[in-house]
Design a protein around this motif. Sequence first.
Motif, PDB file in Angstrom:
ATOM      1  N   ASN A  16       0.837  -1.203   0.000  1.00 27.15           N
ATOM      2  CA  ASN A  16       0.000   0.000   0.000  1.00 27.15           C
ATOM      3  C   ASN A  16       0.872   1.253   0.000  1.00 27.15           C
ATOM      4  O   ASN A  16       0.500   2.267  -0.590  1.00 27.15           O
ATOM      5  CB  ASN A  16      -0.942  -0.010   1.200  1.00 27.15           C
ATOM      6  CG  ASN A  16      -2.019  -1.051   1.046  1.00 27.15           C
ATOM      7  OD1 ASN A  16      -2.376  -1.457  -0.051  1.00 27.15           O
ATOM      8  ND2 ASN A  16      -2.548  -1.526   2.162  1.00 27.15           N
ATOM      9  N   ARG A  19       1.734   1.918  -3.561  1.00 34.70           N
ATOM     10  CA  ARG A  19       0.559   2.423  -4.290  1.00 34.70           C
ATOM     11  C   ARG A  19       0.313   3.897  -3.978  1.00 34.70           C
ATOM     12  O   ARG A  19       0.017   4.691  -4.875  1.00 34.70           O
ATOM     13  CB  ARG A  19      -0.678   1.614  -3.923  1.00 34.70           C
ATOM     14  CG  ARG A  19      -0.706   0.253  -4.524  1.00 34.70           C
ATOM     15  CD  ARG A  19      -2.049  -0.442  -4.263  1.00 34.70           C
ATOM     16  NE  ARG A  19      -1.953  -1.806  -4.706  1.00 34.70           N
ATOM     17  CZ  ARG A  19      -1.611  -2.825  -3.922  1.00 34.70           C
ATOM     18  NH1 ARG A  19      -1.376  -2.625  -2.640  1.00 34.70           N
ATOM     19  NH2 ARG A  19      -1.524  -4.038  -4.407  1.00 34.70           N
ATOM     20  N   CYS A  39      -6.422   3.856  -4.489  1.00 34.94           N
ATOM     21  CA  CYS A  39      -5.693   2.717  -3.916  1.00 34.94           C
ATOM     22  C   CYS A  39      -6.603   1.727  -3.198  1.00 34.94           C
ATOM     23  O   CYS A  39      -6.125   0.710  -2.689  1.00 34.94           O
ATOM     24  CB  CYS A  39      -4.624   3.220  -2.952  1.00 34.94           C
ATOM     25  SG  CYS A  39      -3.357   4.223  -3.743  1.00 34.94           S
TER      26      CYS A  39
END
Length: 124
Positions: A16, A19, A39
């Motif tokens: 994450n 991203r 995301c």
Amino acid sequence: MGAVPEPHAGWTFLTNHARVLAAIADDPSIRIRDIAAHCRLTERAVQRIIADLEDAGYLSHTRQGRSNTYRIEPSSPLRHPAEAGLTVATLLAVLAQHDEQRDKRPRPWSPVAGLEQGAESGTH
């Protein structure tokens, strides 16, 4: 406040953090709400990730009115020993190349292609 995105089950190739960083690289003035939607994260999760990235020196921000403008430190090295010698700039270049390739791939069907075919054949 928007709905919480559906969680993803299983593992993924990108974290994450990667991203969020890529979303900021695409638009340095992007809002947290838009990063979260892109995301598929909660806004709170994006806030924590941005704080992590800032604490580690990968990212900084400048406040402009009610908005933030982010600055990525491209020369920062990636954190994992397996990526020794690679920088954030390298990671973002690879992700940008992927986006370019994805945009060039032919789609099996698109509304525009369907309209063009219908117009050529005389059907609507």
